[in-house]
Design a protein around this motif. Structure first.
Motif, PDB file in Angstrom:
ATOM      1  N   MET A  19       0.941  -1.084  -0.013  1.00  0.00           N
ATOM      2  CA  MET A  19       0.024  -0.003  -0.011  1.00  0.00           C
ATOM      3  C   MET A  19       1.029   1.375   0.016  1.00  0.00           C
ATOM      4  O   MET A  19       0.553   2.253  -0.604  1.00  0.00           O
ATOM      5  N   GLY A  20       2.047   1.305   0.868  1.00  0.00           N
ATOM      6  CA  GLY A  20       2.901   2.441   0.832  1.00  0.00           C
ATOM      7  C   GLY A  20       3.570   2.468  -0.586  1.00  0.00           C
ATOM      8  O   GLY A  20       3.722   3.736  -1.076  1.00  0.00           O
ATOM      9  N   VAL A  21       3.919   1.310  -1.187  1.00  0.00           N
ATOM     10  CA  VAL A  21       4.585   1.648  -2.635  1.00  0.00           C
ATOM     11  C   VAL A  21       3.541   2.145  -3.673  1.00  0.00           C
ATOM     12  O   VAL A  21       3.820   3.151  -4.332  1.00  0.00           O
ATOM     13  N   ALA A  22       2.358   1.621  -3.344  1.00  0.00           N
ATOM     14  CA  ALA A  22       1.261   2.022  -4.284  1.00  0.00           C
ATOM     15  C   ALA A  22       0.934   3.868  -4.365  1.00  0.00           C
ATOM     16  O   ALA A  22       0.775   4.343  -5.205  1.00  0.00           O
ATOM     17  N   GLN A  23       1.068   3.989  -3.023  1.00  0.00           N
ATOM     18  CA  GLN A  23       0.584   5.409  -2.508  1.00  0.00           C
ATOM     19  C   GLN A  23       1.664   6.310  -3.097  1.00  0.00           C
ATOM     20  O   GLN A  23       1.416   7.482  -3.704  1.00  0.00           O
ATOM     21  N   GLY A  24       3.094   5.744  -2.964  1.00  0.00           N
ATOM     22  CA  GLY A  24       3.954   6.720  -3.427  1.00  0.00           C
ATOM     23  C   GLY A  24       3.949   6.687  -4.945  1.00  0.00           C
ATOM     24  O   GLY A  24       4.275   7.754  -5.583  1.00  0.00           O
ATOM     25  N   ALA A  25       3.909   5.628  -5.745  1.00  0.00           N
ATOM     26  CA  ALA A  25       3.634   5.724  -6.967  1.00  0.00           C
ATOM     27  C   ALA A  25       2.586   6.603  -7.562  1.00  0.00           C
ATOM     28  O   ALA A  25       2.580   7.390  -8.592  1.00  0.00           O
ATOM     29  N   ARG A  26       1.404   6.515  -6.799  1.00  0.00           N
ATOM     30  CA  ARG A  26       0.364   7.511  -7.158  1.00  0.00           C
ATOM     31  C   ARG A  26       1.050   9.085  -6.956  1.00  0.00           C
ATOM     32  O   ARG A  26       0.565   9.846  -8.012  1.00  0.00           O
ATOM     33  N   GLU A  27       1.424   9.478  -6.057  1.00  0.00           N
ATOM     34  CA  GLU A  27       1.873  10.532  -5.895  1.00  0.00           C
ATOM     35  C   GLU A  27       3.156  11.042  -6.799  1.00  0.00           C
ATOM     36  O   GLU A  27       2.847  12.123  -7.364  1.00  0.00           O
ATOM     37  N   ALA A  29       3.170   9.689  -9.827  1.00  0.00           N
ATOM     38  CA  ALA A  29       2.390  10.090 -11.132  1.00  0.00           C
ATOM     39  C   ALA A  29       1.740  11.299 -11.201  1.00  0.00           C
ATOM     40  O   ALA A  29       1.667  11.919 -12.175  1.00  0.00           O
ATOM     41  N   GLU A  30       1.067  11.895  -9.911  1.00  0.00           N
ATOM     42  CA  GLU A  30       0.367  13.032 -10.108  1.00  0.00           C
ATOM     43  C   GLU A  30       1.370  14.181 -10.256  1.00  0.00           C
ATOM     44  O   GLU A  30       1.129  15.167 -10.980  1.00  0.00           O
ATOM     45  N   THR A  31       2.565  14.015  -9.558  1.00  0.00           N
ATOM     46  CA  THR A  31       3.374  15.261  -9.672  1.00  0.00           C
ATOM     47  C   THR A  31       4.160  15.140 -11.085  1.00  0.00           C
ATOM     48  O   THR A  31       4.259  16.395 -11.809  1.00  0.00           O
ATOM     49  N   ALA A  32       4.212  13.998 -11.689  1.00  0.00           N
ATOM     50  CA  ALA A  32       4.716  14.075 -13.073  1.00  0.00           C
ATOM     51  C   ALA A  32       3.481  14.579 -13.980  1.00  0.00           C
ATOM     52  O   ALA A  32       3.927  15.424 -15.085  1.00  0.00           O
ATOM     53  N   MET A  33       2.484  14.375 -13.962  1.00  0.00           N
ATOM     54  CA  MET A  33       1.180  14.841 -14.953  1.00  0.00           C
ATOM     55  C   MET A  33       1.173  16.277 -14.578  1.00  0.00           C
ATOM     56  O   MET A  33       1.006  17.119 -15.532  1.00  0.00           O
ATOM     57  N   LYS A  34       1.070  16.574 -13.594  1.00  0.00           N
ATOM     58  CA  LYS A  34       0.990  18.238 -13.231  1.00  0.00           C
ATOM     59  C   LYS A  34       2.423  19.012 -13.973  1.00  0.00           C
ATOM     60  O   LYS A  34       1.960  19.919 -14.616  1.00  0.00           O
TER      61      LYS A  34
END
Length: 80
Positions: A19-27, A29-34
């Motif tokens: 879950m920690g890895v998934a949350q880190g990947a989501r954050e 991805a959001e930073t890269a998209m922004k």
């Protein structure tokens, strides 16, 4: 019985880590998209809302000044 609890503890720890890895990947991805969207918008020379509102206010003020000057010219021409 002790071995069984160890297995459940290991599975629980693995799920928590996942879950920690998934949350880190989501954050990430959001930073890269922004970042990508910011660059894309900057490349298009789009104006910000603040810039648009400032130019709009300047145009409105210029229209009001033109109307006042036109009224003044009309009044002066009427007196002449």
């Amino acid at each position: 019985m002790q071995t069984r609890n160890k297995i459940f503890d290991d599975i629980s720890q693995l799920a928590t880590n996942a879950m920690g890895v998934a949350q880190g990947a989501r954050e990430e991805a959001e930073t890269a998209m922004k970042s990508w969207m910011d660059r894309w918008i900057a490349d298009r020379d789009l104006v910000t809302r603040e810039e648009f509102e400032a130019v709009r206010a300047m145009a409105q003020k210029a229209r009001e000044e033109n109307e006042a000057l036109k009224a003044r010219i009309d009044a002066l021409e009427g007196k002449a």
